[in-house]
Design a protein around this motif. Structure first.
Motif, mmCIF file in Angstrom:
data_model
loop_
_atom_site.group_PDB
_atom_site.id
_atom_site.type_symbol
_atom_site.label_atom_id
_atom_site.label_comp_id
_atom_site.label_asym_id
_atom_site.label_seq_id
_atom_site.Cartn_x
_atom_site.Cartn_y
_atom_site.Cartn_z
ATOM 1 N N THR A 19 -27.718 -84.812 6.643
ATOM 2 C CA THR A 19 -28.480 -85.289 7.257
ATOM 3 C C THR A 19 -29.555 -85.635 6.788
ATOM 4 O O THR A 19 -29.698 -87.332 6.434
ATOM 5 N N ASN A 151 -24.716 -92.087 17.498
ATOM 6 C CA ASN A 151 -25.048 -90.848 17.589
ATOM 7 C C ASN A 151 -26.132 -90.687 18.946
ATOM 8 O O ASN A 151 -26.526 -89.252 19.583
ATOM 9 N N TRP A 426 -35.598 -86.570 12.481
ATOM 10 C CA TRP A 426 -33.954 -86.434 12.673
ATOM 11 C C TRP A 426 -33.960 -85.205 12.515
ATOM 12 O O TRP A 426 -32.994 -84.703 13.854
ATOM 13 N N ALA A 430 -31.990 -83.960 16.608
ATOM 14 C CA ALA A 430 -31.115 -83.017 16.586
ATOM 15 C C ALA A 430 -31.040 -82.063 17.188
ATOM 16 O O ALA A 430 -30.483 -81.178 17.275
#
Lengths: 521, 345
Positions: A19, A151, A426, A430
């Motif tokens: 990612t 997401n 990110w 996450a």
């Protein structure tokens, strides 16, 4: 520590690696294609060659980037099935829909029109050619939208019901998934941050060229004025974009924080290293989280500010990590500490994101100020016309070389800062969601493929890591080479407009069917 | 017809589209070694697919995405069951994308040779693995009652699957050779045609053997029709190729790829992944499907988007319909010293 080799750990490493790696290229792709499209539009409308050269130049860098973006995007799509098959079975019904929509509505666009744009310079009329790059741009933005909708569902599941056994989520309301508040704000934040990334990239690379040109000029060596013209336009464009989208990133980020305080209190508490509920809640300027004891060993705070960020008043209560974890443990069972994300990572990830993102914005603002028409320096500090990098300035060009030198360096130095900010963003988003893959519905440990062995996972983890490293080196080399070479001013725009499908109408074109292609691999 | 049955055929259609389109571009990749003489000819071949290969690949992205949405269980079992082959596929796809884009971005001899080798190898491996994978899927896999794959790599590699892989490899090479003779001028065009002719016998033999084995193993009347079409189409392709009707030859070889892929799906239906442990544990178009609501939405979107996609992808082929030859290949772009003010072609 045997835990380090649990299948979900390896799968998470792989997911994180893929990612973050994929996302090194995505924001640049999104913004560079739009910038290229804007420049080509300017060229089509004005006919000025500086726009043409700038279009070709940024377009080339965009293409180097998107190749990597597309390639690594494939891994993103495949790995849900490969490493997270339990997850795929559980949410495929909901999560797959936006992915399928993305492929059908956006990705086909992107990939098809990109071919037309690359190879179509002498095959399509100017306006149609320009429309092609806009199609690519629309495609990338639509892609962003659908992927983020998927997401956002993981962050805050909506529009679904569980089946009787609780083993599958079924979509009940696609509009809720596509248009939930979180997704709208996340899309705004992601797109503005992407454009800030592109702006910093353009600023930095233009600055390198202008700085070099200035030095050459001072040394009395010849300068390619066409290149300077293209880079000067680009620099101003980059500066303007950095200010607009820097502000946009900050505003959307603040709004996103508010939404997350409401929907994912744990993530924001961890982002602030706020262990216990406080009213009014202070904003943490610097903390050293002591995870074992569920408190901070060092705390430097701004009183009341967190309450303001969360709820827009200075007194309201903000729940802390401990309270939220207890509440979750009571709801889902287990011990509270199982519901805490990695606090130092979340805390520092959040801060790094803001710091790196906002640096480029500030420099954009400073640069814009310094390149405006009127200057604030006293006349004695103003220098003559030739020893100052005058391409940076408009019209009057008065500025101390020390100041401008610093600005050049700063612009160049911060070229990649937003890229770093995106990665931390990110990682924060996450990691802050852990231990959940889908908040409240599916734990990350339960999401991995049960039938894939540790060995297999390690093979792919190492394999991808090696490939990514090798490709990063190649890509960086190419970027440095093409960015360093600057616009190819020997490139001449297509002479006359071409009739669609009728081939070239350049003089003599019909007589010469062996004319080389405008572009070939 | 239930929506999930419809979606079985939509996904089959996406794979058919993928193999039809990327089939010839794998073939072109393989031909860079078998056919091209010298760098210029390699560039001619690569540029015949230059404007379109990226769009072709989206058919795969869409097939995978659509499978995820319409048949989450199929997607999960397929991708985790074929874990290592999928990994190899990903490595090849990544390297192939990058190789096309980066090959001409620098001028070193070694740089270009390396990327060319990657284009050849990845095209070859991809053509083979896709065939292997589909054959293994049609053949049946050790799938448990919980729809989990319970086997290992050795369950994926057996004579039938290998024959499948070899068949797709040769078929795609043939398809690519026919495409090359359609899209080029000069000697390379004729050599492509001659190579296709030589490959013809091998293609017929392999296709007949593989499809007949499939028919005997899992076939039904519908799949038999597809087999007959696939074989007749390849015969027609060879005939047209011999008669120098390159357009028709390409349509025929494409039809053969289409019919052969369709046959595999027809042999599967209504199952999607048969279980070799117990037929009752097989994944079917019914038990692997998403809910009716999700299927309804993607049906609307696909109904709207597919004609559009076909339209603009078709337009791309129209825009780049001209044949190319070595004379059309521009000299490589050379950048001057770092301050490339005098960079010229």
């Amino acid at each position: 520590m045997h835990l380090a080799l649990a299948p979900d750990t390896i799968a998470r490493w792989q997911f994180g690696m893929t990612t973050v790696y994929h996302y090194l290229f995505v924001p640049l792709t999104i913004s560079l294609v739009a910038i290229t499209a804007g420049l080509e539009t300017a060229w089509v409308r004005t006919g000025k060659t500086k726009y043409f050269h700038a279009t070709k130049f940024w377009g080339k860098l965009f293409l180097i980037n998107i190749a990597m973006g597309v390639a690594t995007g494939l891994v993103q799509e495949f790995q849900f099935g490969m490493n997270w098959s339990a997850y795929s079975r559980f949410v495929g019904d909901v999560f797959g829909a936006p992915l399928a929509l993305e492929a059908l509505l956006a990705f086909f666009f992107e990939s098809t029109f990109i071919g037309l744009w690359i190879f179509g310079w002498d095959k399509l009329p100017k306006k149609i050619h320009c429309a092609c790059i806009w199609m690519v741009s629309i495609g990338t933005i639509l892609s962003t939208y659908f992927i983020l909708a998927a997401n956002s569902f993981m962050q805050n599941p909506v529009g679904y019901r569980l089946d009787r056994t609780g083993g599958k989520a079924h979509l009940t309301d696609i509009a809720a998934v596509l248009f939930q508040k979180l997704n709208l704000v996340v899309v705004a934040h992601t797109l503005t941050a992407s454009f800030l990334t592109g702006a910093a990239f353009v600023m930095g690379i233009s600055a390198i060229h202008l700085w070099r040109a200035a030095r050459r000029q001072r040394a009395g060596r010849p300068t390619d004025l066409k290149q300077v013209a293209a880079m000067r336009t680009s620099l101003r464009l980059g500066l303007v974009l950095a200010v607009i989208f820097g502000l946009g990133t900050a505003i959307s980020g603040d709004k996103l924080g508010e939404v997350m305080f409401e929907q994912q209190p744990m993530k924001m508490a961890a982002a602030e290293a706020l262990w216990d509920k406080e009213a009014p809640a202070p904003f943490s300027a610097f903390s050293v989280p002591d995870v074992a004891n569920h408190r901070n060993s060092v705390d430097v705070q701004v009183p009341g500010l967190l309450s303001f960020l969360a709820h827009k008043d200075f007194h309201s209560a903000v729940p802390g990590i401990n309270d939220t974890a207890k509440a979750e443990a009571a709801k889902y069972g287990g011990s509270p500490s199982a519901y805490m994300p990695n606090v130092p990572m979340t805390y520092w990830g959040f801060r790094a994101m803001i710091l790196f993102g906002m640096t480029s914005f500030s420099l954009g603002a400073a640069g814009l100020w310094l390149t405006r028409r009127k200057f604030w320096l006293a006349p004695e500090f103003r220098t003559g016309s030739f020893d100052v990098p005058r391409m940076m300035l408009t019209k009057k060009r008065e500025l101390g070389p020390a100041v401008t030198g610093l600005v050049w360096r700063a612009l160049i130095f911060t070229l990649a800062f937003p890229v770093i900010a995106n990665s931390f963003g990110w990682i924060f988003t996450a990691m802050g969601r852990q231990p959940w893959a889908v908040t409240g519905l599916l734990r990350t440990v339960d999401a991995v493929s049960p039938n894939v062995s540790l060995t297999e996972q390690l093979i792919t983890l190492i394999g991808f890591a090696l490939l990514y490293i090798a490709l990063a080196v190649v890509e960086l080399k190419l970027l440095v080479k093409y960015a360093g070479a600057g616009p190819v001013t020997a490139d001449r725009p297509p002479m006359r407009d071409i009739k669609l499908g009728g081939g070239s109408t350049e003089p003599g074109a019909e007589q010469n069917p062996d004319k080389p292609l405008a572009f070939a691999y | 017809m239930h929506l999930h049955d419809l979606w079985f055929f939509v996904i089959a259609l996406l794979w058919v589209g993928y193999f039809f389109l990327e089939g010839f571009d794998f073939g072109i990749g393989i031909l860079t070694r078998l056919l091209a003489r010298g760098e210029d000819e390699r560039r001619v071949l690569i540029n015949t697919i230059g404007p379109v290969w990226d769009g072709n690949e989206v058919w795969l992205v869409t097939a995978a995405g659509a499978t995820f949405a319409a048949f989450p269980d199929w997607y999960a079992t397929l991708f985790s069951g074929f874990y290592l082959p999928m990994f190899v596929i990903l490595l090849c796809l990544i390297l192939r994308v990058v190789a096309f884009e980066y090959r001409a971005k620098r001028n070193g001899e070694r740089w270009k040779r390396n990327w060319e080798a990657i284009i050849f190898i990845t095209s070859l491996v991809l053509a083979f693995i896709w065939g292997l994978l589909f054959a293994a899927m049609v053949h049946g896999l050790p799938i448990g009652a919980d729809h989990q794959f319970r086997g290992s790599l050795s369950d994926l590699v057996h004579p039938y699957a290998i024959l499948g892989g070899v068949t797709t490899t040769v078929l795609f090479t043939f398809h690519g050779a026919v495409f090359a003779s359609l899209k080029t001028v000069g000697t390379i065009r004729h050599r492509a045609r001659h190579l296709a002719q030589k490959l013809g016998v091998l293609v017929i033999a392999l296709l007949l053997a593989f499809l007949t084995w499939t028919q005997v193993q899992t076939g039904n009347p519908r799949s038999l029709v597809a087999e007959v079409i696939a074989v007749l189409a390849i015969v027609a392709a060879i005939g047209f190729n011999f008669g120098q009707r390159e357009g028709r030859a390409f349509i025929s070889s494409g039809l053969s790829v289409v019919a052969a892929t369709a046959m595999l799906f027809l042999a599967l239906f209504p199952q999607v992944m048969p279980s070799s442990l117990n037929p009752a544990w097989s994944l079917t178009a019914t038990n692997a499907a998403a809910g009716a609501y999700t299927l309804g939405i993607i049906t609307w979107v696909a109904g709207f988007a597919t004609p559009l996609v076909l339209l603009y992808q078709g337009w791309t082929y129209w825009v780049f319909r001209k044949r190319i030859g070595v004379q059309h290949i521009p000299a490589p772009v050379v950048h001057g010293p770092v301050h490339g003010s005098h960079a010229a072609r």
